[in-house]
Design a protein around this motif. Structure first.
Motif, mmCIF file in Angstrom:
data_model
loop_
_atom_site.group_PDB
_atom_site.id
_atom_site.type_symbol
_atom_site.label_atom_id
_atom_site.label_comp_id
_atom_site.label_asym_id
_atom_site.label_seq_id
_atom_site.Cartn_x
_atom_site.Cartn_y
_atom_site.Cartn_z
ATOM 1 N N ILE A 1 0.856 -1.186 0.000
ATOM 2 C CA ILE A 1 0.000 0.000 0.000
ATOM 3 C C ILE A 1 0.891 1.234 0.000
ATOM 4 N N GLN A 2 0.620 2.114 -0.947
ATOM 5 C CA GLN A 2 1.381 3.363 -1.081
ATOM 6 C C GLN A 2 0.714 4.469 -0.277
ATOM 7 N N ILE A 3 1.535 5.245 0.429
ATOM 8 C CA ILE A 3 1.073 6.501 1.046
ATOM 9 C C ILE A 3 2.069 7.581 0.636
ATOM 10 N N SER B 1 -6.963 -14.046 7.507
ATOM 11 C CA SER B 1 -6.808 -14.799 8.751
ATOM 12 C C SER B 1 -8.097 -15.559 9.076
ATOM 13 N N SER B 2 -9.240 -14.922 8.841
ATOM 14 C CA SER B 2 -10.531 -15.567 9.134
ATOM 15 C C SER B 2 -10.773 -16.770 8.228
ATOM 16 N N LYS B 3 -10.081 -16.801 7.085
ATOM 17 C CA LYS B 3 -10.189 -17.923 6.156
ATOM 18 C C LYS B 3 -9.080 -18.947 6.380
ATOM 19 N N GLY B 4 -8.242 -18.696 7.404
ATOM 20 C CA GLY B 4 -7.130 -19.597 7.674
ATOM 21 C C GLY B 4 -5.985 -19.428 6.688
ATOM 22 N N GLU B 5 -5.935 -18.260 6.038
ATOM 23 C CA GLU B 5 -4.892 -17.992 5.060
ATOM 24 C C GLU B 5 -3.981 -16.881 5.566
ATOM 25 N N GLU B 6 -2.810 -16.801 4.979
ATOM 26 C CA GLU B 6 -1.820 -15.815 5.408
ATOM 27 C C GLU B 6 -1.745 -14.647 4.431
ATOM 28 N N ALA B 7 -1.552 -13.453 4.977
ATOM 29 C CA ALA B 7 -1.368 -12.257 4.145
ATOM 30 C C ALA B 7 -0.188 -11.469 4.679
ATOM 31 N N GLU B 8 0.557 -10.905 3.762
ATOM 32 C CA GLU B 8 1.666 -10.030 4.115
ATOM 33 C C GLU B 8 1.385 -8.671 3.488
ATOM 34 N N VAL B 9 1.493 -7.612 4.296
ATOM 35 C CA VAL B 9 1.195 -6.267 3.821
ATOM 36 C C VAL B 9 2.395 -5.367 4.108
ATOM 37 N N LYS B 10 2.802 -4.628 3.086
ATOM 38 C CA LYS B 10 3.875 -3.638 3.240
ATOM 39 C C LYS B 10 3.271 -2.267 2.965
ATOM 40 N N ILE B 11 3.476 -1.345 3.884
ATOM 41 C CA ILE B 11 3.038 0.035 3.705
ATOM 42 C C ILE B 11 4.286 0.848 3.368
ATOM 43 N N VAL B 12 4.274 1.460 2.175
ATOM 44 C CA VAL B 12 5.442 2.176 1.669
ATOM 45 C C VAL B 12 5.126 3.670 1.657
ATOM 46 N N ALA B 13 5.893 4.433 2.453
ATOM 47 C CA ALA B 13 5.679 5.875 2.576
ATOM 48 C C ALA B 13 6.796 6.641 1.874
ATOM 49 N N PHE B 14 6.386 7.570 1.016
ATOM 50 C CA PHE B 14 7.349 8.448 0.364
ATOM 51 C C PHE B 14 6.697 9.799 0.124
ATOM 52 N N ASN B 15 7.510 10.741 -0.346
ATOM 53 C CA ASN B 15 7.044 12.108 -0.558
ATOM 54 C C ASN B 15 6.398 12.588 0.758
ATOM 55 N N LEU B 16 5.322 13.335 0.678
ATOM 56 C CA LEU B 16 4.709 13.864 1.900
ATOM 57 C C LEU B 16 4.090 12.775 2.771
ATOM 58 N N GLY B 17 3.886 11.594 2.206
ATOM 59 C CA GLY B 17 3.374 10.467 2.978
ATOM 60 C C GLY B 17 4.340 10.011 4.053
ATOM 61 N N LEU B 18 5.612 10.418 3.942
ATOM 62 C CA LEU B 18 6.598 10.051 4.961
ATOM 63 C C LEU B 18 6.204 10.578 6.337
ATOM 64 N N HIS B 19 5.401 11.642 6.375
ATOM 65 C CA HIS B 19 4.950 12.166 7.669
ATOM 66 C C HIS B 19 4.234 11.086 8.484
ATOM 67 N N MET B 20 3.663 10.098 7.811
ATOM 68 C CA MET B 20 3.022 8.993 8.512
ATOM 69 C C MET B 20 4.016 8.267 9.414
#
Length: 155
Positions: A40-42, A65-84
């Motif tokens: 996910i881009q911010i 998770s509710s389906k018994g499956e695995e998920a990996e999420v990366k949140i990538v912050a750049f530009n003004l989103g770096l304030h996050m």
């Protein structure tokens, strides 16, 4: 004021639509190992978007998770989103800390190009939350994740 409220409603509807797509059948890329991978881009200094990014990440992880499956999420912050991910300006700092403690499969990535630009502009390096990994370039990270089969979204 009226136009601001219309813009806010439009933004909320866009976010809700994106979340609905993710939850109601639009799946993140499923790798051969069975792990769903989403980046996910911010790139905006907008508390509403930052909260939306966190909501989407949590919803995706809970869904699989509710389906018994695995998920990996990366949140990538750049530009003004770096304030996050800045410890001095992040409006979502408490939520990010909570993610670090309760959702180890959600990771945060801060763009070093943006850090260097802010350092030059501000005269000192911006403090980055310890939970964030510094990557050379946020956009390059997203490109490489995409090339590796990750689903990329920008709420």
């Amino acid at each position: 004021r009226g136009s601001a409220m219309r813009a806010y409603r439009r933004a909320v509807m866009t976010v809700l639509g994106a979340a609905a797509l993710l939850i109601a059948g639009y799946t993140a890329t499923l790798a051969e190992d069975g792990v769903h991978r989403l980046a996910i881009q911010i790139s905006d200094n907008n508390p509403q978007k930052m909260n939306t990014v966190l909501n989407v990440a949590a919803n995706v992880v809970r869904h699989y998770s509710s389906k018994g499956e695995e998920a990996e999420v990366k949140i990538v912050a750049f530009n003004l989103g770096l304030h996050m991910l800045r410890s001095d300006t992040s409006p979502v700092q408490k939520r990010i800390k909570s993610f670090g403690e309760s959702m180890p499969n959600v990771t945060f990535h801060a763009c070093n190009n943006t850090i260097q630009g802010m350092t030059k502009k501000e005269g000192k390096e911006p403090p980055i939350l310890p939970v964030a990994e510094i990557v050379p370039a946020g956009v390059v990270t997203l490109m490489e994740l995409n090339e590796a089969g990750w689903t990329i979204i920008r709420p």
